[in-house]
Design a protein around this motif. Structure first.
Motif, PDB file in Angstrom:
ATOM      1  N   ASP A   1      38.703  34.610  44.489  1.00 20.72           N
ATOM      2  CA  ASP A   1      39.136  33.783  43.363  1.00 20.72           C
ATOM      3  C   ASP A   1      40.587  34.066  42.952  1.00 20.72           C
ATOM      4  OD1 ASP A   1      36.639  32.675  43.326  1.00 20.72           O
ATOM      5  OD2 ASP A   1      35.911  33.855  41.630  1.00 20.72           O
ATOM      6  N   TRP A   2      41.226  35.038  43.592  1.00 24.46           N
ATOM      7  CA  TRP A   2      42.601  35.384  43.253  1.00 24.46           C
ATOM      8  C   TRP A   2      43.556  34.329  43.783  1.00 24.46           C
ATOM      9  CZ3 TRP A   2      43.837  41.248  44.279  1.00 24.46           C
ATOM     10  CH2 TRP A   2      42.974  42.056  43.537  1.00 24.46           C
TER      11      TRP A   2
ATOM     12  N   GLU B   1      48.589  36.177  41.857  1.00 23.19           N
ATOM     13  CA  GLU B   1      47.802  37.290  41.321  1.00 23.19           C
ATOM     14  C   GLU B   1      47.707  38.424  42.330  1.00 23.19           C
ATOM     15  OE1 GLU B   1      44.685  35.126  38.241  1.00 23.19           O
ATOM     16  OE2 GLU B   1      44.168  35.225  40.367  1.00 23.19           O
ATOM     17  N   ALA B   2      47.515  38.091  43.604  1.00 30.25           N
ATOM     18  CA  ALA B   2      47.432  39.131  44.638  1.00 30.25           C
ATOM     19  C   ALA B   2      48.740  39.885  44.745  1.00 30.25           C
ATOM     20  CB  ALA B   2      47.059  38.497  45.977  1.00 30.25           C
ATOM     21  N   GLY B   3      49.849  39.176  44.715  1.00 24.65           N
ATOM     22  CA  GLY B   3      51.153  39.825  44.772  1.00 24.65           C
ATOM     23  C   GLY B   3      51.411  40.702  43.562  1.00 24.65           C
ATOM     24  N   ASP B   4      51.071  40.192  42.371  1.00 29.65           N
ATOM     25  CA  ASP B   4      51.247  40.974  41.143  1.00 29.65           C
ATOM     26  C   ASP B   4      50.343  42.201  41.136  1.00 29.65           C
ATOM     27  OD1 ASP B   4      53.191  39.293  40.127  1.00 29.65           O
ATOM     28  OD2 ASP B   4      51.762  38.087  38.957  1.00 29.65           O
ATOM     29  N   PHE B   5      49.120  42.043  41.652  1.00 31.08           N
ATOM     30  CA  PHE B   5      48.202  43.179  41.713  1.00 31.08           C
ATOM     31  C   PHE B   5      48.781  44.276  42.603  1.00 31.08           C
ATOM     32  CE2 PHE B   5      44.609  45.551  43.477  1.00 31.08           C
ATOM     33  CZ  PHE B   5      43.958  45.934  42.320  1.00 31.08           C
ATOM     34  N   ALA B   6      49.264  43.891  43.772  1.00 29.28           N
ATOM     35  CA  ALA B   6      49.854  44.875  44.687  1.00 29.28           C
ATOM     36  C   ALA B   6      51.064  45.544  44.049  1.00 29.28           C
ATOM     37  CB  ALA B   6      50.247  44.202  45.998  1.00 29.28           C
TER      38      ALA B   6
END
Length: 56
Positions: free
Chosen positions: A40-41, A45-50
Motif C-alpha cells: 500500500d506504500w 513513502e518508500a523513499g521517505d521511509f528509507a
C-alpha cells in the motif's frame, strides 16, 4: 455570508484532517509505516521511509 462560511468550514476541515497525521520522518510516522502493508506504500513513502527511518 454563506459563501464565506462555507470557505471557512472547508479550510477548517482541511486543517483538522492534516493535523491528525504525523510528520513525515518522525518516529511516529516510521512506526505507522512499519505497520502499513508494503503493497500500500506509494513510491514517495518508500523513499521517505528509507531516507528517514533506515538511513538516519
Amino acid at each position: 455570508m454563506t459563501t464565506a462560511l462555507k470557505a471557512f468550514a472547508a479550510v477548517a476541515a482541511l486543517f483538522i484532517l492534516t493535523a491528525c497525521s504525523p510528520e513525515v520522518g518522525s518516529e511516529a510516522w516510521c512506526v505507522d509505516m512499519e505497520e502499513k502493508p508494503k503493497g500500500d506504500w506509494t513510491t514517495n513513502e518508500a523513499g521517505d521511509f528509507a531516507k528517514h527511518c533506515i538511513f538516519r
